[in-house]
Write a protein that holds these residues in place. Sequence first.
Motif, mmCIF file in Angstrom:
data_model
loop_
_atom_site.group_PDB
_atom_site.id
_atom_site.type_symbol
_atom_site.label_atom_id
_atom_site.label_comp_id
_atom_site.label_asym_id
_atom_site.label_seq_id
_atom_site.Cartn_x
_atom_site.Cartn_y
_atom_site.Cartn_z
ATOM 1 N N PRO A 194 10.175 -43.687 60.993
ATOM 2 C CA PRO A 194 10.018 -42.576 60.065
ATOM 3 C C PRO A 194 11.308 -42.270 59.309
ATOM 4 O O PRO A 194 12.403 -42.416 59.840
ATOM 5 N N ASP A 195 11.159 -41.857 58.059
ATOM 6 C CA ASP A 195 12.276 -41.384 57.249
ATOM 7 C C ASP A 195 12.395 -39.884 57.519
ATOM 8 O O ASP A 195 11.895 -39.055 56.754
ATOM 9 N N ARG A 196 13.030 -39.557 58.616
ATOM 10 C CA ARG A 196 13.128 -38.166 59.050
ATOM 11 C C ARG A 196 13.791 -37.289 57.984
ATOM 12 O O ARG A 196 13.335 -36.186 57.700
ATOM 13 N N ALA A 197 14.865 -37.776 57.388
ATOM 14 C CA ALA A 197 15.574 -36.993 56.373
ATOM 15 C C ALA A 197 14.690 -36.773 55.145
ATOM 16 O O ALA A 197 14.639 -35.671 54.601
ATOM 17 N N GLY A 198 13.989 -37.815 54.716
ATOM 18 C CA GLY A 198 13.094 -37.673 53.565
ATOM 19 C C GLY A 198 11.966 -36.704 53.848
ATOM 20 O O GLY A 198 11.600 -35.883 52.990
ATOM 21 N N PHE A 199 11.406 -36.791 55.053
ATOM 22 C CA PHE A 199 10.330 -35.876 55.428
ATOM 23 C C PHE A 199 10.866 -34.440 55.488
ATOM 24 O O PHE A 199 10.219 -33.507 55.001
ATOM 25 N N GLN A 200 12.055 -34.255 56.048
ATOM 26 C CA GLN A 200 12.646 -32.914 56.125
ATOM 27 C C GLN A 200 12.818 -32.340 54.715
ATOM 28 O O GLN A 200 12.575 -31.159 54.491
ATOM 29 N N ARG A 201 13.219 -33.171 53.761
ATOM 30 C CA ARG A 201 13.384 -32.692 52.381
ATOM 31 C C ARG A 201 12.042 -32.229 51.800
ATOM 32 O O ARG A 201 11.981 -31.229 51.081
ATOM 33 N N LYS A 202 10.975 -32.954 52.098
ATOM 34 C CA LYS A 202 9.644 -32.556 51.612
ATOM 35 C C LYS A 202 9.218 -31.232 52.233
ATOM 36 O O LYS A 202 8.689 -30.346 51.546
ATOM 37 N N VAL A 203 9.428 -31.084 53.535
ATOM 38 C CA VAL A 203 9.088 -29.831 54.217
ATOM 39 C C VAL A 203 9.946 -28.700 53.657
ATOM 40 O O VAL A 203 9.453 -27.595 53.411
ATOM 41 N N HIS A 204 11.218 -28.985 53.416
ATOM 42 C CA HIS A 204 12.124 -27.981 52.855
ATOM 43 C C HIS A 204 11.646 -27.512 51.484
ATOM 44 O O HIS A 204 11.618 -26.312 51.196
ATOM 45 N N GLY A 205 11.258 -28.456 50.633
ATOM 46 C CA GLY A 205 10.740 -28.085 49.316
ATOM 47 C C GLY A 205 9.524 -27.190 49.419
ATOM 48 O O GLY A 205 9.382 -26.209 48.676
ATOM 49 N N GLN A 206 8.640 -27.492 50.368
ATOM 50 C CA GLN A 206 7.427 -26.684 50.542
ATOM 51 C C GLN A 206 7.752 -25.299 51.088
ATOM 52 O O GLN A 206 7.192 -24.309 50.632
ATOM 53 N N VAL A 207 8.661 -25.205 52.046
ATOM 54 C CA VAL A 207 8.977 -23.883 52.596
ATOM 55 C C VAL A 207 9.643 -23.023 51.524
ATOM 56 O O VAL A 207 9.418 -21.804 51.466
ATOM 57 N N LEU A 208 10.426 -23.633 50.642
ATOM 58 C CA LEU A 208 11.023 -22.849 49.553
ATOM 59 C C LEU A 208 9.952 -22.358 48.582
ATOM 60 O O LEU A 208 10.035 -21.223 48.095
ATOM 61 N N ARG A 209 8.939 -23.188 48.309
ATOM 62 C CA ARG A 209 7.825 -22.739 47.455
ATOM 63 C C ARG A 209 7.093 -21.569 48.115
ATOM 64 O O ARG A 209 6.760 -20.584 47.459
ATOM 65 N N TYR A 210 6.839 -21.697 49.417
ATOM 66 C CA TYR A 210 6.194 -20.585 50.128
ATOM 67 C C TYR A 210 7.068 -19.327 50.077
ATOM 68 O O TYR A 210 6.557 -18.218 49.892
ATOM 69 N N ALA A 211 8.364 -19.485 50.270
ATOM 70 C CA ALA A 211 9.264 -18.320 50.258
ATOM 71 C C ALA A 211 9.235 -17.629 48.892
ATOM 72 O O ALA A 211 9.311 -16.403 48.809
ATOM 73 N N GLU A 212 9.098 -18.421 47.846
ATOM 74 C CA GLU A 212 9.076 -17.847 46.496
ATOM 75 C C GLU A 212 7.701 -17.307 46.114
ATOM 76 O O GLU A 212 7.581 -16.217 45.556
#
Length: 178
Positions: free
Chosen positions: A126-144
């Motif tokens: 797994p590309d753990r760092a790439g997946f973390q970036r995708k999750v991060h982008g989504q959590v920021l969208r939810y936060a906004e």
Amino acid sequence: MHQYSDLIMLFNDCFLASHNTVLVRGDDEPIYLPADSDNPHHRVVFAHGYYASGLHEIAHWCLAGEKRRQQVDYGYWYCPDGRDDAQQQAFEAVEVKPQAIEWGLCAAAGFRFNVSTDNLSGSAEPDRAGFQRKVHGQVLRYAEDGFPPRAARFMAALATFYGQKPPVAADFPLPEAL
């Protein structure tokens, strides 16, 4: 500080009356079970009393729609640990939103979030760092834009119980090690 019994109490206080759903400590793999002739309540079953597992399973429940909540494990495909590249990509594609919600729940509880690619014995790396970036982008969208309503409700309960402020975008930094 973070006891699974508190998680059960908070979840059941929030959702038993309104959604006929309880959080249950399981002895095996996590699963969602709709009410049936033997059990009057829908059950979100998390693994072995692990607090993190409870938050992860709650995140899936917060995202599942009414029709999905009438099916075992929401009627979703799941391929367990041991996935190949294609299966791992499919797994990660469906895990971005639940893990973003989980991150929000963790922040509300003052609990450390760890992204999970969940493929310890698979042939795919797994590309753990790439997946973390995708999750991060989504959590920021939810936060906004706002978390799904049940997630927001439970985040508020967690924040109140643990004396945390409601999380904002700044509470979701990417780990520097990425």
